[in-house]
Design an enzyme around this catalytic site. Sequence first.
Site, mmCIF file in Angstrom:
data_model
loop_
_atom_site.group_PDB
_atom_site.id
_atom_site.type_symbol
_atom_site.label_atom_id
_atom_site.label_comp_id
_atom_site.label_asym_id
_atom_site.label_seq_id
_atom_site.Cartn_x
_atom_site.Cartn_y
_atom_site.Cartn_z
ATOM 1 C CG ASP A 46 15.979 -0.999 -0.763
ATOM 2 O OD1 ASP A 46 15.364 -2.088 -0.792
ATOM 3 O OD2 ASP A 46 17.163 -0.893 -1.145
ATOM 4 C CB SER A 47 10.823 -3.235 -2.225
ATOM 5 O OG SER A 47 10.283 -3.359 -0.935
ATOM 6 C CG ASP A 85 15.915 -2.445 3.214
ATOM 7 O OD1 ASP A 85 16.932 -3.011 3.673
ATOM 8 O OD2 ASP A 85 15.384 -2.774 2.140
ATOM 9 C CD GLU A 184 15.247 -10.708 -2.591
ATOM 10 O OE1 GLU A 184 15.742 -9.896 -1.781
ATOM 11 O OE2 GLU A 184 14.520 -10.367 -3.550
#
Length: 282
Positions: A46-47, A85, A184
């Site tokens: 979704d970046s 995502d 992350e």
Amino acid sequence: MKRKLTRFDLQKMKESGQKVVWITAYDYPTAQFAEQAGMDMILVGDSLGMCIYGYEGTVPVTMDQCIVHSEAVRRAAPNTFVIGDMPFLSYQVSVEAAVRHAGRFFKEASVDAIKLEGGRRVCPQIRAIADGGMLVMGHIGLTPQSSGQQGGFKAQGRTADAALELIGDARAIQDAGAFALLVEAVPPEVCRIIRDDLTIPVYSIGAGPEADGQLMISSDLLGVFQAFTPKFVKRYADVAGVVVEAFRAYVVDVREQRFPAEEHTYTMVEGELPKLTEALRG
Ligand code: KIV
């Protein structure tokens, strides 16, 4: 021809110490290049909200956007393990919504797995999606969809208490039925503890070299995303520089009438130009 990996291959790779390498891709050409380069997995992150649509974060991204981009990536990389995502509010609201939205990725975009952010608080969703027969990956540490609660895009798990929270989340995610976990922006020591603690593969983006594999955002790796560069990014190319240079050269060529040249134009069928001239006169 490249063979698409399965979850069992990924599991064996963890057990044999073979690193899994993956990137994000959001479009057909990038996914095609990733498959040609032998990438193990592709995340349609979704970046894409920041890298493709220019949003400041991932919160505005919709299910429909994620599906459209996942479909393009699937078409381009039929032999690569593709992960969709789950965007903000596609799974937080209820377990039922989470299963329905996860199912859309599989039915409409033929992904191999989906990923969602969060620790213990999303374990009921992970359990229900896995019980629905779908592969689901967890994502802890810096979780961009809840970066407001985390005080921005900041490293996580840097104190003993925060690290213990993450370790507890990782265990809960495995117990809920996730097939893998992404960590992350966490210190390498914490990621190593999680990797050793879990039987499922543990992957890193900004969590050091000892994870079972590495993810990078393709727009960062290629030098396309220009808003900021996280500490954990290694730039392998300056695509923005190459593209701007090419566009500038085109601008100059047109303005100075060097483009199009004769080799860029079509010829009329033999004998047709005099006929046209005649017709225009008459
Ligand atoms: O959307 C994405 O690309 C991600 C990475 C930041 C891990 O979730």
